[in-house]
Enzyme design. Structure first.
Site, PDB file in Angstrom:
ATOM      1  N   GLY A  82       0.848  -1.199   0.000  1.00  0.00           N
ATOM      2  CA  GLY A  82       0.000   0.000   0.000  1.00  0.00           C
ATOM      3  C   GLY A  82       0.879   1.243   0.000  1.00  0.00           C
TER       4      GLY A  82
ATOM      5  NE  ARG B  38      -3.463  -0.949  13.760  1.00  0.00           N
ATOM      6  CZ  ARG B  38      -2.966   0.266  13.464  1.00  0.00           C
ATOM      7  NH1 ARG B  38      -1.655   0.428  13.376  1.00  0.00           N
ATOM      8  NH2 ARG B  38      -3.767   1.284  13.302  1.00  0.00           N
TER       9      ARG B  38
ATOM     10  CD  GLU C 254       0.577  -1.910  19.844  1.00  0.00           C
ATOM     11  OE1 GLU C 254      -0.042  -0.851  19.645  1.00  0.00           O
ATOM     12  OE2 GLU C 254       1.068  -2.609  18.937  1.00  0.00           O
TER      13      GLU C 254
ATOM     14  CG  HIS D 200       1.437   1.604  17.702  1.00  0.00           C
ATOM     15  ND1 HIS D 200       0.321   0.811  17.673  1.00  0.00           N
ATOM     16  CD2 HIS D 200       1.420   2.296  16.519  1.00  0.00           C
ATOM     17  CE1 HIS D 200      -0.340   1.003  16.542  1.00  0.00           C
ATOM     18  NE2 HIS D 200       0.315   1.897  15.820  1.00  0.00           N
TER      19      HIS D 200
ATOM     20  N   GLY E 100       5.302   4.577  15.135  1.00  0.00           N
ATOM     21  CA  GLY E 100       5.559   4.694  13.695  1.00  0.00           C
ATOM     22  C   GLY E 100       5.291   6.078  13.128  1.00  0.00           C
TER      23      GLY E 100
HETATM   24  C1  DGY Z   1      -2.169   4.432  12.246  1.00  0.00           C
HETATM   25  O1  DGY Z   1      -2.446   5.588  11.911  1.00  0.00           O
HETATM   26  O2  DGY Z   1      -2.873   3.465  11.979  1.00  0.00           O
HETATM   27  C2  DGY Z   1      -0.897   4.237  12.977  1.00  0.00           C
HETATM   28  O3  DGY Z   1      -0.748   2.952  13.463  1.00  0.00           O
HETATM   29  C3  DGY Z   1      -0.728   5.256  14.093  1.00  0.00           C
HETATM   30  O4  DGY Z   1       0.651   5.300  14.300  1.00  0.00           O
END
Ligand code: DGY
Length: 318
Positions: free
Chosen positions: A149, A227, A256, A275, A277
Site C-alpha cells: 500500500g 499491526r 499491546e 507503536h 511509527g
Molecule cells: C495508524 O495511523 O494506523 C498508525 O498505526 C498510528 O501510528
C-alpha cells in the site's frame, strides 16, 4: 473527542458543533465513553477505542466517526454501515513518517544498535576491536515488503537509495519501479529483511505464523510497522528462541502494550518500540488536522476528504 487535540487545529470545529474533549487523562474508560456518546452526533476517535455494535447501539444519534489513524482495525466497519455511521480516517499524512520508522528499525536491528548501546551503558565498552559487534549490511540487502500500500511503496522508494533489491506481495497487481511482485512463499526465503506493512483484517490476521517464519533465512530480520496481530507472537518467540531467524524489530506487538515480563523482551536481537511509527510532531499534527477536517466537512454537509466507502453512505459524498 477521545483525546487532546491542539487548540489551533480544533478551532474550526467550534463554529459547527459543541465540542467536548475527554480531559480525564489516559484513555476514556469504556463506561464513560458509552455515556458520553449517548448524546453525540460526531466523534473523533483513537485507534485505542473499540468501536463495535455495543458502542454503536449506545450512541443512537451518532452519524460520523472520524478516527485519528490510518488503520481502522479497531472499528467494526460493517456495524457502522448497519447503524448508518460514516467513518473517516487519516491516510497519506503519515505515510512518509511511518516509512522512515521502518528504515530506522531496519537499520537499528541489522546493525545491532540496541545491543551495542546497552553495552556502552553497562560500562562494558572495551578497547576498539576489529571483530567486535559484527553485523550484516543494510545496503544491498534484499528487502521483502509484505503489503504494497502507500507505506509499503514509500519503504520501497527508500530501499532504492540503499541499493536494496525489493520484493513485495500485494493482493492486487501493481507496477512498482524496480520492485518485483512475488508470492509470500517466495518472498520469505529470498529476503534479508521482511517488512510487514499490510492492513489488519480477517484475511491478514496471523499471516506471519510458524510456517512463514520457518521459510525465512536464519540471518533474516522481521520488521513489523503495521499491526501486532499480523504476526503470531508465540511463533515469533519460538523462532527467536530457536535462532531460526536473525532477529526482529517491532513497532507494534500483540498484545499491546507489551507487558515488561513478556518473552519477546528476553531477546537482545528483538528490538521493540511502543507503536511510534507516526509519532513525529508534524505527522501527528497532520493526522489531527485531517481528523478534524473530516468531522468539519461532514458536519458542514460537505464530502469528507478521507472516509471509508465500506461505512455508511455519505450525506453528499457517495
Ligand atoms: C495508524 O495511523 O494506523 C498508525 O498505526 C498510528 O501510528
Amino acid at each position: 473527542m477521545s483525546d487532546f487535540i491542539p487548540g489551533d487545529i480544533l478551532e474550526p470545529l467550534l463554529d459547527v458543533a459543541d465540542v467536548e474533549v475527554w480531559d480525564g487523562g489516559g484513555h476514556v474508560p469504556r463506561a464513560s465513553l458509552l455515556e458520553k456518546l449517548a448524546t453525540c452526533g460526531g466523534w473523533l476517535s483513537m485507534l485505542s477505542d473499540t468501536i463495535d455494535a455495543e458502542l454503536l447501539d449506545a450512541a443512537p444519534g451518532l452519524e460520523v466517526i472520524s478516527q485519528m489513524s490510518v488503520g481502522v482495525d479497531n472499528i467494526d466497519v460493517a456495524a457502522c454501515l448497519d447503524h448508518g455511521v460514516v467513518v473517516g480516517h487519516t491516510p497519506d499524512v503519515l505515510t512518509e513518517t511511518t516509512a522512515d520508522t521502518a528504515f530506522t528499525l531496519m537499520a537499528a536491528a541489522v546493525r545491532r544498535l540496541p545491543e551495542a548501546e546497552a553495552l556502552v551503558r553497562a560500562g562494558a565498552w572495551g578497547p576498539w576491536d576489529p571483530w567486535h559487534f559484527l553485523s550484516g549490511d543494510l545496503h544491498g540487502s534484499t528487502i521483502g515488503i509484505v503489503g504494497m500500500g502507500r507505506i509499503g511503496q514509500a519503504i520501497a522508494r527508500r530501499a532504492q537509495g540503499f541499493d536494496m533489491p525489493v520484493l513485495f506481495t500485494s493482493r492486487t497487481r501493481k507496477e512498482i519501479p524496480d520492485a518485483v511482485r512475488v508470492d509470500i512463499d517466495e518472498l520469505l526465503p529470498r529476503s534479508d529483511i521482511v517488512v510487514v506493512a499490510a492492513p489488519l483484517n480477517d484475511e491478514t490476521r496471523g499471516m506471519i505464523g510458524r510456517s512463514e517464519l520457518g521459510l525465512m533465512r536464519e540471518t533474516a530480520y522481521l520488521v513489523n510497522i503495521a499491526r501486532g496481530p499480523l504476526v503470531d507472537t508465540a511463533a515469533l518467540v519460538e523462532a527467536l528462541a530457536a535462532g531460526t531467524i536473525g532477529g526482529a524489530a517491532l513497532d507494534v506487538t500483540d498484545p499491546e502494550p507489551l507487558p515488561p515480563d513478556h518473552p519477546l523482551l528476553d531477546f537482545p536481537n528483538c528490538l521493540v518500540v511502543p507503536h511510534i511509527g507516526s509519532a513525529t510532531l508534524p505527522a501527528r499534527r497532520a493526522m489531527a488536522r485531517l481528523a478534524v477536517t473530516n468531522l468539519f466537512a461532514f458536519l458542514s454537509g460537505e464530502p469528507m476528504p478521507a472516509w471509508l466507502p465500506g461505512s455508511a453512505r455519505q450525506r453528499l459524498g457517495d
